[in-house]
Design a protein around this motif. Structure first.
Motif, PDB file in Angstrom:
ATOM      1  N   ARG A 115       0.814  -1.212   0.000  1.00 23.74           N
ATOM      2  CA  ARG A 115       0.000   0.000   0.000  1.00 23.74           C
ATOM      3  C   ARG A 115       0.847   1.261   0.000  1.00 23.74           C
ATOM      4  N   ARG A 116       2.165   1.132   0.110  1.00 26.55           N
ATOM      5  CA  ARG A 116       3.057   2.280   0.154  1.00 26.55           C
ATOM      6  C   ARG A 116       3.145   2.932  -1.225  1.00 26.55           C
ATOM      7  N   THR A 117       3.221   4.256  -1.248  1.00 25.81           N
ATOM      8  CA  THR A 117       3.332   4.984  -2.511  1.00 25.81           C
ATOM      9  C   THR A 117       4.804   5.181  -2.860  1.00 25.81           C
ATOM     10  N   GLU A 118       5.194   4.730  -4.053  1.00 26.04           N
ATOM     11  CA  GLU A 118       6.560   4.873  -4.529  1.00 26.04           C
ATOM     12  C   GLU A 118       6.590   5.951  -5.612  1.00 26.04           C
ATOM     13  N   TYR A 119       7.436   6.988  -5.398  1.00 22.99           N
ATOM     14  CA  TYR A 119       7.536   8.092  -6.348  1.00 22.99           C
ATOM     15  C   TYR A 119       8.733   7.923  -7.274  1.00 22.99           C
ATOM     16  N   ALA A 120       8.576   8.381  -8.500  1.00 27.33           N
ATOM     17  CA  ALA A 120       9.669   8.344  -9.469  1.00 27.33           C
ATOM     18  C   ALA A 120      10.610   9.520  -9.209  1.00 27.33           C
ATOM     19  N   PHE A 121      11.899   9.251  -9.134  1.00 25.28           N
ATOM     20  CA  PHE A 121      12.905  10.293  -8.923  1.00 25.28           C
ATOM     21  C   PHE A 121      13.851  10.342 -10.121  1.00 25.28           C
ATOM     22  N   GLY A 122      14.406  11.529 -10.365  1.00 25.30           N
ATOM     23  CA  GLY A 122      15.416  11.664 -11.413  1.00 25.30           C
ATOM     24  C   GLY A 122      14.882  11.374 -12.797  1.00 25.30           C
ATOM     25  N   THR A 123      13.689  11.903 -13.109  1.00 28.38           N
ATOM     26  CA  THR A 123      13.166  11.729 -14.462  1.00 28.38           C
ATOM     27  C   THR A 123      14.137  12.344 -15.460  1.00 28.38           C
ATOM     28  N   PHE A 124      14.677  13.515 -15.113  1.00 26.47           N
ATOM     29  CA  PHE A 124      15.737  14.154 -15.893  1.00 26.47           C
ATOM     30  C   PHE A 124      16.855  14.576 -14.943  1.00 26.47           C
ATOM     31  N   LYS A 125      18.043  14.767 -15.497  1.00 22.88           N
ATOM     32  CA  LYS A 125      19.211  15.073 -14.667  1.00 22.88           C
ATOM     33  C   LYS A 125      19.124  16.460 -14.049  1.00 22.88           C
ATOM     34  N   THR A 126      18.622  17.444 -14.820  1.00 19.73           N
ATOM     35  CA  THR A 126      18.556  18.817 -14.314  1.00 19.73           C
ATOM     36  C   THR A 126      17.184  19.416 -14.602  1.00 19.73           C
ATOM     37  N   THR A 127      17.027  20.693 -14.253  1.00 17.86           N
ATOM     38  CA  THR A 127      15.764  21.388 -14.465  1.00 17.86           C
ATOM     39  C   THR A 127      15.563  21.812 -15.911  1.00 17.86           C
ATOM     40  N   ARG A 128      16.543  21.592 -16.781  1.00 18.44           N
ATOM     41  CA  ARG A 128      16.419  21.877 -18.218  1.00 18.44           C
ATOM     42  C   ARG A 128      16.630  20.587 -18.995  1.00 18.44           C
ATOM     43  N   LEU A 129      15.783  20.407 -20.015  1.00 18.30           N
ATOM     44  CA  LEU A 129      15.945  19.242 -20.873  1.00 18.30           C
ATOM     45  C   LEU A 129      17.135  19.460 -21.798  1.00 18.30           C
ATOM     46  N   VAL A 130      17.094  20.490 -22.609  1.00 18.87           N
ATOM     47  CA  VAL A 130      18.271  20.995 -23.336  1.00 18.87           C
ATOM     48  C   VAL A 130      18.317  22.499 -23.074  1.00 18.87           C
ATOM     49  N   THR A 161      11.630  29.153 -38.057  1.00 17.69           N
ATOM     50  CA  THR A 161      11.618  27.700 -38.168  1.00 17.69           C
ATOM     51  C   THR A 161      11.359  27.094 -36.787  1.00 17.69           C
ATOM     52  N   ASN A 162      11.071  25.805 -36.766  1.00 18.49           N
ATOM     53  CA  ASN A 162      10.871  25.122 -35.494  1.00 18.49           C
ATOM     54  C   ASN A 162      12.219  24.797 -34.857  1.00 18.49           C
ATOM     55  N   SER A 163      12.263  24.917 -33.562  1.00 14.05           N
ATOM     56  CA  SER A 163      13.508  24.703 -32.816  1.00 14.05           C
ATOM     57  C   SER A 163      13.742  23.224 -32.558  1.00 14.05           C
ATOM     58  N   PHE A 164      14.954  22.767 -32.894  1.00 17.51           N
ATOM     59  CA  PHE A 164      15.370  21.403 -32.568  1.00 17.51           C
ATOM     60  C   PHE A 164      16.758  21.467 -31.931  1.00 17.51           C
ATOM     61  N   SER A 165      16.874  20.851 -30.763  1.00 20.18           N
ATOM     62  CA  SER A 165      18.141  20.871 -30.029  1.00 20.18           C
ATOM     63  C   SER A 165      18.454  19.474 -29.514  1.00 20.18           C
ATOM     64  N   ALA A 166      19.735  19.148 -29.516  1.00 17.61           N
ATOM     65  CA  ALA A 166      20.197  17.869 -28.972  1.00 17.61           C
ATOM     66  C   ALA A 166      21.395  18.138 -28.085  1.00 17.61           C
ATOM     67  N   GLY A 167      21.566  17.321 -27.055  1.00 18.68           N
ATOM     68  CA  GLY A 167      22.663  17.570 -26.134  1.00 18.68           C
ATOM     69  C   GLY A 167      23.087  16.340 -25.370  1.00 18.68           C
ATOM     70  N   VAL A 168      24.201  16.488 -24.684  1.00 20.89           N
ATOM     71  CA  VAL A 168      24.740  15.442 -23.826  1.00 20.89           C
ATOM     72  C   VAL A 168      24.914  16.027 -22.434  1.00 20.89           C
ATOM     73  N   ASP A 169      24.386  15.348 -21.426  1.00 27.24           N
ATOM     74  CA  ASP A 169      24.550  15.750 -20.030  1.00 27.24           C
ATOM     75  C   ASP A 169      25.623  14.891 -19.389  1.00 27.24           C
ATOM     76  N   ILE A 170      26.578  15.547 -18.734  1.00 29.08           N
ATOM     77  CA  ILE A 170      27.661  14.838 -18.050  1.00 29.08           C
ATOM     78  C   ILE A 170      27.691  15.306 -16.604  1.00 29.08           C
ATOM     79  N   GLU A 171      27.495  14.391 -15.683  1.00 29.20           N
ATOM     80  CA  GLU A 171      27.527  14.728 -14.259  1.00 29.20           C
ATOM     81  C   GLU A 171      28.933  14.528 -13.720  1.00 29.20           C
ATOM     82  N   THR A 172      29.455  15.570 -13.072  1.00 32.93           N
ATOM     83  CA  THR A 172      30.813  15.499 -12.511  1.00 32.93           C
ATOM     84  C   THR A 172      30.769  16.014 -11.077  1.00 32.93           C
TER      85      THR A 172
END
Length: 302
Positions: A37-52, A237-248
């Protein structure tokens, strides 16, 4: 004689032993029932507050100050004379602060168009399973921007209110697995004063993005914003961005490629003019460093 006494004691003790075993079994069953019956929450959906460049559903933790330094260089197709865009750069300095674990405020200053922006961000729902099932995390974001750059025509005088722009977003994301997350971002951008007489004051857009972890500390992110064709600014034009997140450690280092030069919602959602097919690609990066403000307390989500 001793043997008979021992057998008698054993027979007498058997019901007590059986009772104790039943009690332990009942406790285990009750504990298992409580855990189910315990509620389990999802954590760390994304690394930071910005997607790209755009916001993710994540908020800054309570009493956490996130200092963000973002750079966006010139386009790659400018060639070796401009060192493939690295000779030119715009920058945004930003401060995000967690009032609570679900409520964040922020402010930033961009050299591009000399913009100042501020936002409020609240996590309305959290993805969870168990006793409370919620399939997505839902976060609301409201942003205000002011363009302080002088008008090219000195005869044009803008009032303070005529330099303001607003963006409203409802971000919905789901952590599909430990390594994969997706997000959609319905967006409304409002212009107090439109750039052209036939332009719309309100522009609707839909963002979609995702994250794929490739290792414990590295992930690949992408985001695309589709703007309502009937409301798009001319030649945009429509915006498209791609990136790599590196945690240090205490830093998150983000490397970006985008056809958008601006780093505020108005500029990269509605005023993108780069074309990936023509090499109008801006390389950039963001460094995020967090600090604990005030007394250190448990920062787990409330």
């Amino acid at each position: 004689m001793l043997r008979k006494i021992f057998q008698l004691l054993l027979i007498s003790a058997f019901p007590f032993i059986a009772f104790c075993q039943d009690q332990d079994l009942f406790k285990e069953m009750d504990s298992a029932s409580q855990n189910s019956r315990r509620t389990e929450y999802a954590f760390g959906t994304f690394k930071t507050t910005r997607l790209v460049t755009g916001h993710s559903v994540e908020t800054t933790g309570k009493r956490i100050l996130d200092f963000r330094i973002s750079h966006r260089f010139g386009t790659i197709n400018t060639g070796i004379n401009e060192f493939f865009g690295l000779d030119n750069a715009t920058m945004r300095l930003g401060f995000d602060y967690g009032i609570t674990n679900r409520f964040t405020i922020g402010i930033g200053r961009s050299t591009f168009q000399k913009q100042v922006d501020g936002f409020v961000k609240y996590k309305v729902l959290r993805q969870s399973s168990g006793n409370v099932v919620m399939p997505v995390t839902l976060t609301a974001v409201a942003t205000a921007m002011i363009k302080t750059a002088k008008e090219p025509d000195p005869n044009i005088k803008r009032k303070f209110s005529e330099r303001l722009y607003y963006t409203f977003q409802l971000l919905a994301a789901r952590k599909i697995s430990e390594n994969t997350s997706i997000q959609i971002s319905p967006t409304l951008v409002h212009y107090n004063v439109v750039p052209l007489a036939k332009s719309n004051n309100d522009i609707l857009a839909l963002g979609i993005g995702g994250r794929q972890k490739v290792s414990k500390r590295v992930s690949i992110n992408g985001e695309y914003y589709f703007v309502n064709p009937s409301q798009k600014l001319p030649q945009s034009t429509n915006s498209f961005s791609a990136g790599v997140d590196i945690e240090t450690g205490g830093h998150v280092f983000q490397l970006h490629l985008s056809n958008s030069q601006g780093m505020t919602e108005r500029t990269f959602i509605t005023e993108t003019y780069g074309d990936w097919g023509k090499g109008d690609i801006y390389f950039g990066f963001t460094i995020s460093r967090v600090f604990v403000i005030g007394k250190k307390k448990k920062l787990a989500e409330q």
